[in-house]
Write a protein that holds these residues in place. Structure first.
Motif, PDB file in Angstrom:
ATOM      1  N   THR A  79      -5.495   4.284  -2.283  1.00 36.42           N
ATOM      2  CA  THR A  79      -6.356   3.528  -0.922  1.00 36.42           C
ATOM      3  C   THR A  79      -5.932   2.413  -1.047  1.00 36.42           C
ATOM      4  O   THR A  79      -5.652   1.488  -2.794  1.00 36.42           O
ATOM      5  N   ASN A  90       0.634  -1.005  -0.205  1.00 32.51           N
ATOM      6  CA  ASN A  90       0.368   0.182  -0.071  1.00 32.51           C
ATOM      7  C   ASN A  90       1.171   1.412  -0.481  1.00 32.51           C
ATOM      8  O   ASN A  90       0.214   2.358   0.568  1.00 32.51           O
ATOM      9  N   LEU A 110     -11.962   6.600   0.165  1.00 32.19           N
ATOM     10  CA  LEU A 110     -11.125   7.517   0.997  1.00 32.19           C
ATOM     11  C   LEU A 110     -10.057   7.584  -0.179  1.00 32.19           C
ATOM     12  O   LEU A 110      -9.740   6.692  -0.929  1.00 32.19           O
ATOM     13  N   TRP A 145      -5.685   8.863   0.151  1.00 28.91           N
ATOM     14  CA  TRP A 145      -4.895   8.897   1.324  1.00 28.91           C
ATOM     15  C   TRP A 145      -5.526   9.480   2.526  1.00 28.91           C
ATOM     16  O   TRP A 145      -4.715  10.016   3.634  1.00 28.91           O
ATOM     17  N   ASN A 146      -6.775   8.956   2.861  1.00 27.65           N
ATOM     18  CA  ASN A 146      -7.323   8.900   4.179  1.00 27.65           C
ATOM     19  C   ASN A 146      -8.184  10.279   4.577  1.00 27.65           C
ATOM     20  O   ASN A 146      -8.539  10.651   5.511  1.00 27.65           O
ATOM     21  N   ARG A 147      -8.394  10.985   3.146  1.00 26.82           N
ATOM     22  CA  ARG A 147      -9.768  11.292   2.919  1.00 26.82           C
ATOM     23  C   ARG A 147     -10.763  11.441   2.592  1.00 26.82           C
ATOM     24  O   ARG A 147     -10.065  10.805   0.901  1.00 26.82           O
ATOM     25  N   LYS A 148     -11.346  12.529   2.387  1.00 26.53           N
ATOM     26  CA  LYS A 148     -12.599  11.611   1.826  1.00 26.53           C
ATOM     27  C   LYS A 148     -12.829  13.385   0.762  1.00 26.53           C
ATOM     28  O   LYS A 148     -13.344  14.068   1.316  1.00 26.53           O
ATOM     29  N   SER A 177     -13.504   1.405  -1.066  1.00 32.47           N
ATOM     30  CA  SER A 177     -13.171   2.628  -0.091  1.00 32.47           C
ATOM     31  C   SER A 177     -13.072   4.283  -1.284  1.00 32.47           C
ATOM     32  O   SER A 177     -12.891   3.973  -2.165  1.00 32.47           O
ATOM     33  N   ARG A 208      -8.591  -2.257   0.994  1.00 24.41           N
ATOM     34  CA  ARG A 208     -10.360  -1.675   1.144  1.00 24.41           C
ATOM     35  C   ARG A 208     -10.397  -1.024  -0.060  1.00 24.41           C
ATOM     36  O   ARG A 208     -10.766   0.056  -0.217  1.00 24.41           O
TER      37      ARG A 208
END
Length: 415
Positions: free
Chosen positions: A394, A389, A403, A405-408, A401, A398
């Protein structure tokens, strides 16, 4: 002597006085009627007009056949002002700042519908503050939509697995994009060039699986703040262009440059020019192109690596472990399908890397040998991560997902 009684009307002293008394009583009675609200049907019209309230509007009704000599007067009660509802505030009366805050919570499709209501709503719907982050994953014929999104000043753009037809940007102003994911999309190289050439603020970029060019790689050199770069499976660029880009991007911390269409020159461009700030590196898939000498150069340049993936490097053997032991911060090591590394050599990795907690050796150790290896190295997790990863927006763990880079992204296109 008895007095003879006689009728009242025959008394001469009371005849005139009686009539006066009767007149006075009638007048007093009429006055009482007026004071009580004019209830009598026979009240004269003049008195009605006289005693009508002044604030009431009067409307005359024309003469009818039955009332040729009189006029009826109707007293209209004043209308009450309509009381404003507690929630009956018109949106047109709200300032732009408040409307923009309301529009901030509206989904993408609804925002586009609202933009056709009026000119003001159209202007507000396409305010750049609302288009800060957009997700267009899986959108087909994305060319016009992508042009509009870029025009509105998007900073986070997520559109993996999308189809972009031929398109070109005519403007020269730089794009404010900081995070962009175009992984596994179908996009012409010329269209991608027109986007990347206008980027100066990129921090996170994924072009996984795309056909690139030297122009694209050279344009990445104009993004000195680049922190994570995913070029896994890319092709179409030369070794010199790659070397120049790596020299310029000196802040990269995560680099995934695995399984590209590389030769020996490309491999040497990476190990000789990769930034010393890199802490997570995926350099797998180069089979006979990655040698032990290349590993020595890499370890010398990047001593702070914590995660390293050298899978599918078939020339590596157990003699690479003393070299890799210079990475004092190494936590995760992947050597999957490095078939010249024997099982017996793996048992010493626990002492060689004191901080090692994850080891991937798929294809080398299987079945009962894997169980015995886990018993000998109980503190190390073995073969728990088949996919890397590193620098991926992503993680493969997941796949559904949304997201990046852990942002939505706030605005998301939904099929």
């Amino acid at each position: 002597m008895a007095k003879h009684s006689m009728p009242l009307q025959d008394l001469p002293c009371l005849g005139h006085q009686g009539s006066m008394l009767s007149h006075r009583m009638t007048k007093r009675k009429s006055r009482d009627c007026l004071s009580e609200g004019l209830d009598t049907e026979c009240t004269p019209t003049e008195l009605i007009q006289q005693w009508s309230p002044r604030h009431k509007h009067q409307r005359l009704i024309g003469k009818g056949k039955e009332n040729d000599s009189n006029q009826f007067v109707l007293a209209r009660r004043s209308r009450r002002k309509k009381e404003s509802l507690s929630s009956g505030i018109s949106l047109d009366h709200l300032p732009d700042e408040l409307l923009l805050r309301i529009l901030f919570y509206i989904p993408l499709q609804d925002l586009l519908r609202m933009s056709v209501v009026c000119k003001r709503w159209h202007r507000l719907a396409f305010d750049e503050s609302l288009w800060h982050s957009v997700d267009l994953e899986g959108l087909t014929h994305m060319g016009p939509a992508l042009q509009q999104v870029l025009k509105y000043g998007v900073r986070m753009l997520r559109c993996p697995r999308s189809f972009v037809e031929e398109m070109h940007f005519t403007g020269t102003s730089p794009l404010p994009i900081a995070l962009m994911d175009l992984s596994s999309s179908i996009i012409p190289t010329s269209a991608l060039e027109s986007i990347i050439c206008r980027c100066r603020l990129l921090e996170y970029l994924s072009l996984e699986g795309l056909q690139l060019s030297d122009t694209i790689i050279s344009s990445l050199s104009q993004n000195p703040n680049l922190l994570q770069l995913n070029l896994c499976g890319c092709s179409g660029f030369s070794a010199p262009a790659l070397a120049d880009m790596l020299k310029s991007c000196t802040r990269i911390k995560q680099l995934n440059i695995s399984w590209c269409d590389f030769n020996n020159d490309h491999v040497k461009s990476v190990v000789n020019n990769v930034s010393s700030t890199v802490t997570r590196l995926n350099f797998s898939g180069y089979r006979e192109n990655l040698t032990l000498d290349d590993v020595k150069v890499l370890v010398t340049r990047c001593p702070h690596i914590t995660t390293l993936d050298l899978s599918d490097s078939t020339l590596l053997m157990a003699d690479s472990f003393p070299v890799l032991s210079q990475l004092k911060d190494l936590v995760h090591l992947s050597l999957s399908r490095c078939y010249h590394i024997h099982l017996a050599a793996l048992t010493d990795l626990g002492q060689t890397f004191p901080l090692l907690s994850v080891l991937d050796v798929f294809g080398i150790v299987n079945g009962s040998h894997l169980s015995s290896l886990k018993k000998e190295m109980p503190r190390i997790s073995i073969n728990h991560m088949p996919f890397s990863n590193i620098a991926r927006p992503t993680p493969d763990t997941r796949p559904i997902s949304c997201l990046m880079w852990n942002r939505k992204c706030r605005l998301r296109f939904r099929l």
